[in-house]
Design an enzyme around this catalytic site. Structure first.
Site, PDB file in Angstrom:
ATOM      1  N   VAL A  22      -7.334  -5.533   8.378  1.00  0.00           N
ATOM      2  CA  VAL A  22      -7.029  -4.528   7.343  1.00  0.00           C
ATOM      3  C   VAL A  22      -8.107  -4.513   6.260  1.00  0.00           C
ATOM      4  O   VAL A  22      -8.593  -3.442   5.861  1.00  0.00           O
ATOM      5  CB  VAL A  22      -5.631  -4.774   6.739  1.00  0.00           C
ATOM      6  CG1 VAL A  22      -5.337  -3.793   5.622  1.00  0.00           C
ATOM      7  CG2 VAL A  22      -4.555  -4.668   7.827  1.00  0.00           C
ATOM      8  N   ILE A  67       2.441   5.864   8.359  1.00  0.00           N
ATOM      9  CA  ILE A  67       3.525   6.841   8.128  1.00  0.00           C
ATOM     10  C   ILE A  67       3.885   6.802   6.644  1.00  0.00           C
ATOM     11  O   ILE A  67       4.321   5.764   6.144  1.00  0.00           O
ATOM     12  CB  ILE A  67       4.791   6.501   8.942  1.00  0.00           C
ATOM     13  CG1 ILE A  67       4.461   6.296  10.412  1.00  0.00           C
ATOM     14  CG2 ILE A  67       5.851   7.578   8.756  1.00  0.00           C
ATOM     15  CD1 ILE A  67       5.635   5.775  11.235  1.00  0.00           C
ATOM     16  N   ASP A 120       9.436  -8.989  11.596  1.00  0.00           N
ATOM     17  CA  ASP A 120       8.540  -7.992  10.990  1.00  0.00           C
ATOM     18  C   ASP A 120       9.336  -6.745  10.565  1.00  0.00           C
ATOM     19  O   ASP A 120       9.202  -6.267   9.431  1.00  0.00           O
ATOM     20  CB  ASP A 120       7.466  -7.632  12.038  1.00  0.00           C
ATOM     21  CG  ASP A 120       6.475  -6.622  11.532  1.00  0.00           C
ATOM     22  OD1 ASP A 120       5.649  -6.966  10.691  1.00  0.00           O
ATOM     23  OD2 ASP A 120       6.538  -5.455  11.989  1.00  0.00           O
ATOM     24  N   LYS A 151      10.274  -5.134   6.591  1.00  0.00           N
ATOM     25  CA  LYS A 151      10.048  -3.726   6.243  1.00  0.00           C
ATOM     26  C   LYS A 151      11.355  -3.073   5.779  1.00  0.00           C
ATOM     27  O   LYS A 151      11.374  -2.290   4.827  1.00  0.00           O
ATOM     28  CB  LYS A 151       9.472  -2.994   7.456  1.00  0.00           C
ATOM     29  CG  LYS A 151       8.082  -3.502   7.825  1.00  0.00           C
ATOM     30  CD  LYS A 151       7.665  -3.064   9.210  1.00  0.00           C
ATOM     31  CE  LYS A 151       6.237  -3.440   9.519  1.00  0.00           C
ATOM     32  NZ  LYS A 151       5.853  -3.121  10.895  1.00  0.00           N
TER      33      LYS A 151
HETATM   34  N1  LIG Z   1      -3.009  -5.455  11.128  1.00  0.00           N
HETATM   35  C1  LIG Z   1      -2.155  -4.480  10.914  1.00  0.00           C
HETATM   36  O1  LIG Z   1      -2.066  -3.498  11.668  1.00  0.00           O
HETATM   37  C2  LIG Z   1      -1.256  -4.518   9.693  1.00  0.00           C
HETATM   38  C3  LIG Z   1      -0.408  -3.422   9.435  1.00  0.00           C
HETATM   39  C4  LIG Z   1       0.394  -3.436   8.283  1.00  0.00           C
HETATM   40  C5  LIG Z   1       0.346  -4.535   7.434  1.00  0.00           C
HETATM   41  N2  LIG Z   1      -0.468  -5.590   7.749  1.00  0.00           N
HETATM   42  C6  LIG Z   1      -0.488  -6.726   6.807  1.00  0.00           C
HETATM   43  O2  LIG Z   1      -1.786  -6.825   6.235  1.00  0.00           O
HETATM   44  C7  LIG Z   1      -2.124  -8.195   5.982  1.00  0.00           C
HETATM   45  C8  LIG Z   1      -3.450  -8.503   6.659  1.00  0.00           C
HETATM   46  O3  LIG Z   1      -3.306  -8.312   8.053  1.00  0.00           O
HETATM   47  P1  LIG Z   1      -4.560  -8.433   9.035  1.00  0.00           P
HETATM   48  O4  LIG Z   1      -4.091  -7.935  10.360  1.00  0.00           O
HETATM   49  O5  LIG Z   1      -5.759  -7.862   8.413  1.00  0.00           O
HETATM   50  O6  LIG Z   1      -4.711 -10.036   9.107  1.00  0.00           O
HETATM   51  P2  LIG Z   1      -5.961 -10.859   9.606  1.00  0.00           P
HETATM   52  O7  LIG Z   1      -6.831 -10.027  10.486  1.00  0.00           O
HETATM   53  O8  LIG Z   1      -5.418 -12.147  10.108  1.00  0.00           O
HETATM   54  O9  LIG Z   1      -6.796 -11.144   8.258  1.00  0.00           O
HETATM   55  C9  LIG Z   1      -6.278 -11.924   7.231  1.00  0.00           C
HETATM   56  C10 LIG Z   1      -7.376 -12.151   6.199  1.00  0.00           C
HETATM   57  O10 LIG Z   1      -6.797 -12.849   5.105  1.00  0.00           O
HETATM   58  C11 LIG Z   1      -7.633 -13.951   4.790  1.00  0.00           C
HETATM   59  N3  LIG Z   1      -6.789 -15.001   4.240  1.00  0.00           N
HETATM   60  C12 LIG Z   1      -5.727 -15.600   4.818  1.00  0.00           C
HETATM   61  N4  LIG Z   1      -5.186 -16.502   3.984  1.00  0.00           N
HETATM   62  C13 LIG Z   1      -5.935 -16.482   2.858  1.00  0.00           C
HETATM   63  C14 LIG Z   1      -5.935 -17.208   1.656  1.00  0.00           C
HETATM   64  N5  LIG Z   1      -5.023 -18.149   1.397  1.00  0.00           N
HETATM   65  N6  LIG Z   1      -6.867 -16.912   0.700  1.00  0.00           N
HETATM   66  C15 LIG Z   1      -7.795 -15.962   0.952  1.00  0.00           C
HETATM   67  N7  LIG Z   1      -7.875 -15.251   2.077  1.00  0.00           N
HETATM   68  C16 LIG Z   1      -6.965 -15.524   3.017  1.00  0.00           C
HETATM   69  C17 LIG Z   1      -8.286 -14.374   6.081  1.00  0.00           C
HETATM   70  O11 LIG Z   1      -9.485 -15.061   5.767  1.00  0.00           O
HETATM   71  P3  LIG Z   1     -10.494 -15.591   6.908  1.00  0.00           P
HETATM   72  O12 LIG Z   1     -11.181 -14.355   7.409  1.00  0.00           O
HETATM   73  O13 LIG Z   1     -11.418 -16.494   6.183  1.00  0.00           O
HETATM   74  O14 LIG Z   1      -9.646 -16.268   7.936  1.00  0.00           O
HETATM   75  C18 LIG Z   1      -8.539 -13.003   6.703  1.00  0.00           C
HETATM   76  O15 LIG Z   1      -9.761 -12.461   6.262  1.00  0.00           O
HETATM   77  C19 LIG Z   1      -0.944  -9.016   6.478  1.00  0.00           C
HETATM   78  O16 LIG Z   1      -0.107  -9.340   5.400  1.00  0.00           O
HETATM   79  C20 LIG Z   1      -0.242  -8.077   7.465  1.00  0.00           C
HETATM   80  O17 LIG Z   1       1.143  -8.324   7.566  1.00  0.00           O
HETATM   81  C21 LIG Z   1      -1.268  -5.605   8.830  1.00  0.00           C
END
Ligand SMILES: NC(=O)c1ccc[n+]([C@@H]2O[C@H](COP(=O)([O-])OP(=O)(O)OC[C@H]3O[C@@H](n4cnc5c(N)ncnc54)[C@H](OP(=O)(O)O)[C@@H]3O)[C@@H](O)[C@H]2O)c1
Length: 323
Positions: A13, A132, A197, A201
């Site tokens: 994201v 959405i 999840d 929501k």
């Molecule tokens: N992916 C989707 O389609 C989607 C849709 C809706 C909502 N979300 C929400 O959006 C958020 C991010 O999702 P994502 O899919 O992008 O996750 P992701 O790909 O796993 O990325 C998470 C990022 O957060 C960083 N991070 C984790 N813990 C941290 C901490 N304590 N301090 C600083 N940085 C930290 C990680 O750092 P590193 O890179 O160093 O590991 C990584 O860059 C989540 O809460 C998820 O529920 C995601």
């Protein structure tokens, strides 16, 4: 003036937000009256290669982010902490915040909104159904309606699995494996297939609509992992489809929530929702029943919701510009 942005989390994201801020820079300039510049990015592992220009400060310390004086913080990390503590600090400094973090927001969204008051924006469209625009629709376009019921397919992974089981007669494990191969399911799919999840929501929607949530432990939560091919087949034989549905409704004035598989007839608003699509059916006392459908996850749909939140916030609560 330049609008300074920080991104917390640079995974799927976070990178999507950065990408949109680059590809849509001139459109955003037109909409906001100023250019947006990403000045800092917070990550967990500082040693990973990030492919960012040198003028973007990459750090694992939130203080560094604050020291860059952002006007807006996009939060896309995982889990309740440290996200909640970071956003509280940001709000206390009148920095607008936009988050995708549903786990944190289901538990503490109302605290953040209360803390922010009028002048500081809190955007959370991305937490509920990513692309959405359900939060925006409920907050701006359905303000006079009393919403008596909300039903949603709020998880693309479980919907993909159910579609594959029902339409292609796959077993649960075959369908899950296929979802993992296509990148729709994580290596550990528990949160998606067991309904956690969708539950988060639903709680976010509950807080928005009713300013309260059912007691979490009293919301029946059943995932899809125990469904068999024969359950799916008997629904199909009746002309129905099994879908994993999160429901919130007022029953005799009492708020009831459930997250469980339901067999839906063709007349139901969620019947035709296939594969990774999500949908939310809302019943209002004036409008009747409406269904919003689209991508409930994914890099660009999620980041899109966050950027649109930010545009709304900046256009309607531009207090930072005058401090
Ligand atoms: N992916 C989707 O389609 C989607 C849709 C809706 C909502 N979300 C929400 O959006 C958020 C991010 O999702 P994502 O899919 O992008 O996750 P992701 O790909 O796993 O990325 C998470 C990022 O957060 C960083 N991070 C984790 N813990 C941290 C901490 N304590 N301090 C600083 N940085 C930290 C990680 O750092 P590193 O890179 O160093 O590991 C990584 O860059 C989540 O809460 C998820 O529920 C995601």
């Amino acid at each position: 003036m330049t609008i300074k942005a920080a991104i917390l989390g640079f995974g799927t994201v976070g990178q999507g937000i950065y990408q949109i801020l680059q590809t849509k820079s001139s459109q955003l300039h037109k909409l906001l009256g100023d250019e947006v510049e990403v000045t800092s990015v917070l990550v967990h592992n500082i040693h990973k290669e990030r492919f960012l220009p040198e003028d973007v400060y990459v750090t694992d310390r939130f203080d560094d982010v604050l020291n860059h004086n952002p006007d807006v913080i996009f939060e896309a990390t995982v889990g309740v902490e440290p996200s909640y503590s970071y956003l509280k600090q940001a709000i206390d400094q009148h920095i607008h915040v936009v988050t995708a973090n549903k786990v944190m927001f289901a538990a503490y969204g109302h605290e953040l909104i209360k803390r922010a008051g009028q002048g500081t924006g809190v955007g959370y469209e991305a937490t509920t159904a990513a692309g959405i625009p359900i939060i925006g629709t409920l907050t701006t376009l359905l303000q006079t309606n009393n919403i008596t019921k909300v039903q949603g397919i709020l998880n693309g992974t479980s919907n993909y699995i159910l579609t594959a089981m029902q339409e292609q007669n796959k077993s649960f494990s075959e369908a899950l494996q296929e979802a993992q191969t296509k990148g729709y399911a994580e290596a550990d799919p528990t949160n998606d297939i067991e309904g956690h999840d969708a539950f988060y929501k639903l709680m976010i929607l509950s807080q928005l609509l009713y300013e309260k949530q059912p007691e979490w432990s009293e919301v029946p939560l059943t995932g899809i992992s125990n469904l068999t091919e024969s359950d799916l087949k008997s629904a199909k034989d009746k002309g129905e489809k099994i879908r994993h549905v999160a429901t919130l409704e007022l029953v005799d004035g009492e708020l009831k929530g459930t997250v469980k598989p339901l067999s839906l007839p063709p007349t139901h608003g969620l019947f035709g929702i296939e594969e990774v699509d999500n949908a939310i059916n809302v019943t209002g006392d004036l409008v009747g029943s409406i269904t919003l459908r689209g991508p409930g996850a994914g890099q660009l749909p999620t980041a899109s919701a966050m950027i649109e939140d930010f545009v709304q916030i900046w256009q309607t609560a531009p207090i930072k510009q005058f401090i």
